[in-house]
Design a protein around this motif. Structure first.
Motif, PDB file in Angstrom:
ATOM      1  N   ASP A 145     -30.348 -58.652  19.051  1.00  0.00           N
ATOM      2  CA  ASP A 145     -30.187 -57.839  19.924  1.00  0.00           C
ATOM      3  C   ASP A 145     -31.084 -57.909  21.096  1.00  0.00           C
ATOM      4  O   ASP A 145     -31.840 -56.992  21.612  1.00  0.00           O
ATOM      5  CB  ASP A 145     -30.559 -56.277  19.447  1.00  0.00           C
ATOM      6  CG  ASP A 145     -29.153 -55.439  18.758  1.00  0.00           C
ATOM      7  OD1 ASP A 145     -28.175 -56.222  18.953  1.00  0.00           O
ATOM      8  OD2 ASP A 145     -29.132 -54.530  18.443  1.00  0.00           O
ATOM      9  N   TYR A 146     -31.456 -58.940  21.722  1.00  0.00           N
ATOM     10  CA  TYR A 146     -32.196 -59.241  22.628  1.00  0.00           C
ATOM     11  C   TYR A 146     -31.693 -58.942  23.865  1.00  0.00           C
ATOM     12  O   TYR A 146     -30.365 -58.790  24.124  1.00  0.00           O
ATOM     13  CB  TYR A 146     -32.322 -60.713  22.891  1.00  0.00           C
ATOM     14  CG  TYR A 146     -33.686 -61.289  23.622  1.00  0.00           C
ATOM     15  CD1 TYR A 146     -34.807 -61.152  23.263  1.00  0.00           C
ATOM     16  CD2 TYR A 146     -33.369 -61.527  25.061  1.00  0.00           C
ATOM     17  CE1 TYR A 146     -36.119 -61.338  24.013  1.00  0.00           C
ATOM     18  CE2 TYR A 146     -34.475 -61.860  25.819  1.00  0.00           C
ATOM     19  CZ  TYR A 146     -35.843 -61.717  25.324  1.00  0.00           C
ATOM     20  OH  TYR A 146     -36.776 -61.910  26.225  1.00  0.00           O
ATOM     21  N   PRO A 147     -32.392 -58.200  24.759  1.00  0.00           N
ATOM     22  CA  PRO A 147     -31.830 -57.303  26.108  1.00  0.00           C
ATOM     23  C   PRO A 147     -30.936 -58.164  27.008  1.00  0.00           C
ATOM     24  O   PRO A 147     -30.113 -57.625  27.853  1.00  0.00           O
ATOM     25  CB  PRO A 147     -33.037 -56.744  26.611  1.00  0.00           C
ATOM     26  CG  PRO A 147     -34.079 -56.872  25.388  1.00  0.00           C
ATOM     27  CD  PRO A 147     -34.093 -58.275  24.866  1.00  0.00           C
ATOM     28  N   VAL A 148     -31.163 -59.350  27.189  1.00  0.00           N
ATOM     29  CA  VAL A 148     -30.392 -60.292  28.058  1.00  0.00           C
ATOM     30  C   VAL A 148     -29.644 -61.328  27.163  1.00  0.00           C
ATOM     31  O   VAL A 148     -30.220 -61.741  26.328  1.00  0.00           O
ATOM     32  CB  VAL A 148     -31.264 -60.938  29.256  1.00  0.00           C
ATOM     33  CG1 VAL A 148     -31.861 -59.795  29.968  1.00  0.00           C
ATOM     34  CG2 VAL A 148     -32.286 -61.738  28.869  1.00  0.00           C
ATOM     35  N   PRO A 149     -28.703 -62.005  27.911  1.00  0.00           N
ATOM     36  CA  PRO A 149     -27.901 -63.062  27.135  1.00  0.00           C
ATOM     37  C   PRO A 149     -28.885 -64.169  26.602  1.00  0.00           C
ATOM     38  O   PRO A 149     -29.369 -64.868  27.778  1.00  0.00           O
ATOM     39  CB  PRO A 149     -26.899 -63.367  27.915  1.00  0.00           C
ATOM     40  CG  PRO A 149     -26.667 -62.247  28.966  1.00  0.00           C
ATOM     41  CD  PRO A 149     -27.733 -61.522  28.822  1.00  0.00           C
ATOM     42  N   VAL A 150     -28.793 -64.780  25.426  1.00  0.00           N
ATOM     43  CA  VAL A 150     -29.651 -66.114  25.110  1.00  0.00           C
ATOM     44  C   VAL A 150     -28.630 -66.620  24.061  1.00  0.00           C
ATOM     45  O   VAL A 150     -27.813 -66.022  23.451  1.00  0.00           O
ATOM     46  CB  VAL A 150     -30.850 -65.878  24.593  1.00  0.00           C
ATOM     47  CG1 VAL A 150     -31.748 -65.233  25.620  1.00  0.00           C
ATOM     48  CG2 VAL A 150     -31.027 -65.006  23.541  1.00  0.00           C
ATOM     49  N   PRO A 151     -28.628 -68.007  23.902  1.00  0.00           N
ATOM     50  CA  PRO A 151     -27.808 -68.624  22.901  1.00  0.00           C
ATOM     51  C   PRO A 151     -27.918 -68.224  21.584  1.00  0.00           C
ATOM     52  O   PRO A 151     -26.922 -68.373  20.754  1.00  0.00           O
ATOM     53  CB  PRO A 151     -27.982 -70.220  23.283  1.00  0.00           C
ATOM     54  CG  PRO A 151     -28.503 -70.191  24.357  1.00  0.00           C
ATOM     55  CD  PRO A 151     -29.456 -68.793  24.583  1.00  0.00           C
ATOM     56  N   TRP A 152     -29.127 -67.666  21.228  1.00  0.00           N
ATOM     57  CA  TRP A 152     -29.346 -67.355  19.730  1.00  0.00           C
ATOM     58  C   TRP A 152     -29.168 -65.962  19.323  1.00  0.00           C
ATOM     59  O   TRP A 152     -29.448 -65.694  18.260  1.00  0.00           O
ATOM     60  CB  TRP A 152     -30.650 -67.898  19.512  1.00  0.00           C
ATOM     61  CG  TRP A 152     -31.063 -69.287  20.180  1.00  0.00           C
ATOM     62  CD1 TRP A 152     -30.860 -70.407  19.532  1.00  0.00           C
ATOM     63  CD2 TRP A 152     -31.616 -69.532  21.348  1.00  0.00           C
ATOM     64  NE1 TRP A 152     -31.126 -71.562  20.256  1.00  0.00           N
ATOM     65  CE2 TRP A 152     -31.751 -70.770  21.564  1.00  0.00           C
ATOM     66  CE3 TRP A 152     -32.226 -68.614  22.357  1.00  0.00           C
ATOM     67  CZ2 TRP A 152     -32.034 -71.559  22.834  1.00  0.00           C
ATOM     68  CZ3 TRP A 152     -32.826 -69.358  23.598  1.00  0.00           C
ATOM     69  CH2 TRP A 152     -32.645 -70.827  23.763  1.00  0.00           C
ATOM     70  N   ASN A 153     -28.707 -65.147  20.074  1.00  0.00           N
ATOM     71  CA  ASN A 153     -28.686 -63.669  19.704  1.00  0.00           C
ATOM     72  C   ASN A 153     -27.679 -63.388  18.461  1.00  0.00           C
ATOM     73  O   ASN A 153     -26.465 -63.907  18.267  1.00  0.00           O
ATOM     74  CB  ASN A 153     -28.245 -63.038  20.935  1.00  0.00           C
ATOM     75  CG  ASN A 153     -28.865 -61.758  21.224  1.00  0.00           C
ATOM     76  OD1 ASN A 153     -29.751 -61.327  20.408  1.00  0.00           O
ATOM     77  ND2 ASN A 153     -28.493 -61.041  22.319  1.00  0.00           N
ATOM     78  N   LEU A 154     -28.181 -62.643  17.657  1.00  0.00           N
ATOM     79  CA  LEU A 154     -27.471 -62.264  16.420  1.00  0.00           C
ATOM     80  C   LEU A 154     -27.493 -60.624  16.362  1.00  0.00           C
ATOM     81  O   LEU A 154     -28.092 -59.926  16.949  1.00  0.00           O
ATOM     82  CB  LEU A 154     -28.365 -62.611  15.018  1.00  0.00           C
ATOM     83  CG  LEU A 154     -28.618 -64.083  15.057  1.00  0.00           C
ATOM     84  CD1 LEU A 154     -29.686 -64.144  13.630  1.00  0.00           C
ATOM     85  CD2 LEU A 154     -27.193 -64.644  14.601  1.00  0.00           C
ATOM     86  N   THR A 155     -26.481 -60.178  15.805  1.00  0.00           N
ATOM     87  CA  THR A 155     -26.436 -58.810  15.595  1.00  0.00           C
ATOM     88  C   THR A 155     -27.207 -58.429  14.301  1.00  0.00           C
ATOM     89  O   THR A 155     -27.621 -59.217  13.600  1.00  0.00           O
ATOM     90  CB  THR A 155     -25.100 -58.298  15.083  1.00  0.00           C
ATOM     91  OG1 THR A 155     -24.564 -59.056  13.578  1.00  0.00           O
ATOM     92  CG2 THR A 155     -23.980 -59.128  16.089  1.00  0.00           C
ATOM     93  N   PRO A 156     -27.743 -57.152  14.096  1.00  0.00           N
ATOM     94  CA  PRO A 156     -28.711 -56.618  13.216  1.00  0.00           C
ATOM     95  C   PRO A 156     -28.048 -57.055  11.868  1.00  0.00           C
ATOM     96  O   PRO A 156     -28.590 -57.383  10.939  1.00  0.00           O
ATOM     97  CB  PRO A 156     -28.757 -55.201  13.457  1.00  0.00           C
ATOM     98  CG  PRO A 156     -28.218 -54.929  15.151  1.00  0.00           C
ATOM     99  CD  PRO A 156     -27.452 -56.231  15.139  1.00  0.00           C
TER     100      PRO A 156
END
Length: 224
Positions: free
Chosen positions: A31-42
C-alpha cells in the motif's frame, strides 16, 4: 556479518530463494502511497509473510499517516514496519510508540538526494538522524532519493553522508541505494553499516529476483 535485507519480494518463489540464500530479513512493499513496481495488497503481503520461516524477519515497507500504518500493521503483523515516505517527526513518534505496544518494531528511512539533503522536514541528514534517534524507532535506513522514484533508485548514497550519520547517532544504521553483488564488499568495508538493504541490484526484472545475483550478493556480503 553485516545483516542483509532483500526488498520488493512479490511471490513465494522469491521468498524461498532469499530464505535459502541466507538473508536475515525479507521486505514487502505494501500500500505504498505512490505507484512503484513492487506494490502489494495487504492480503497478498499477509499470505507471503505467512511463508517466512522463524528466524527470518518480515518487513513491511509503506508510508502514510499513523492511522493507516497502524491498521496495516495490525492486519499483516510483520516483525518490522519500515516507514519510507513523507512521515513527519511527530508521525514517526506516534507510529513507533503504537507499534511498540503491538510488539512490532519501526524503522524510518532517511532518503537523501544528490545534494545531500533529506526528503524530510529536517533537511540536514545528521540533524534528522539525531531527532529520529529520540523516538522509539529501532533503526534508521539511509537511502537515495530522486524526484522520479522514492526508493529502488539504483543510485548510491554519498558514503561521506552515511559516515557522518553513523558518527552522530547510536541507533543501528541500514544502508540502501545502488547496492549490487559487484560493489557490496567495498561498501560494507568502507561504511560498516549494521545492515544493508538491496532491491534493484538483485533483480532480473522489476518484481522478479535473479537467483545468481541474490546468491552472489549474499556470498560477497558474508565475507565481511
Amino acid at each position: 556479518m553485516t545483516r542483509v535485507k532483500i526488498c520488493g519480494l512479490m511471490d513465494p518463489a522469491d521468498v524461498d530463494l532469499c530464505v535459502r540464500a541466507g538473508v536475515h530479513a525479507v521486505g514487502f512493499v505494501v500500500d505504498y502511497p505512490v505507484p512503484v513496481p513492487w506494490n502489494l495488497t495487504p492480503s497478498k503481503a499477509r499470505d507471503l509473510i505467512n511463508k517466512v520461516p522463524p528466524f527470518v524477519n518480515s518487513v513491511v515497507v509503506t508510508g502514510g499517516p499513523p492511522e493507516k500504518i497502524v491498521e496495516l500493521a495490525n492486519t499483516i503483523r510483520p516483525d518490522i514496519v519500515q516507514l519510507h515516505y513523507k512521515e513527519t517527526l511527530a508521525d514517526v513518534k506516534e507510529i513507533a510508540c503504537r507499534l511498540d505496544r503491538m510488539g512490532i518494531k519501526a524503522i524510518k528511512a532517511l532518503r537523501v538526494n544528490n545534494e545531500g539533503k533529506c526528503d524530510f522536514e529536517i533537511a540536514n541528514p545528521v540533524a534528522a538522524a539525531k531527532a529520529l534517534s529520540e523516538t522509539k524507532i529501532a533503526a534508521i535506513l539511509v537511502d537515495s532519493y530522486t524526484a522520479v522514484r522514492p526508493g529502488g533508485t539504483g543510485i548510491q548514497v554519498d558514503r561521506g553522508v552515511f559516515k557522518e550519520i553513523s558518527e552522530a547517532v547510536s541507533l543501528p544504521l541500514v544502508l540502501a541505494g545502488g547496492l549490487n553483488p559487484a560493489n557490496i564488499c567495498q561498501i560494507i568495508a568502507e561504511c560498516k553499516p549494521y545492515a544493508v538493504d538491496v532491491l534493484t541490484g538483485v533483480e532480473e526484472t522489476p518484481g522478479r529476483k535473479d537467483p545468481e545475483k541474490v546468491n552472489q550478493f549474499m556470498k560477497h556480503a558474508a565475507q565481511l
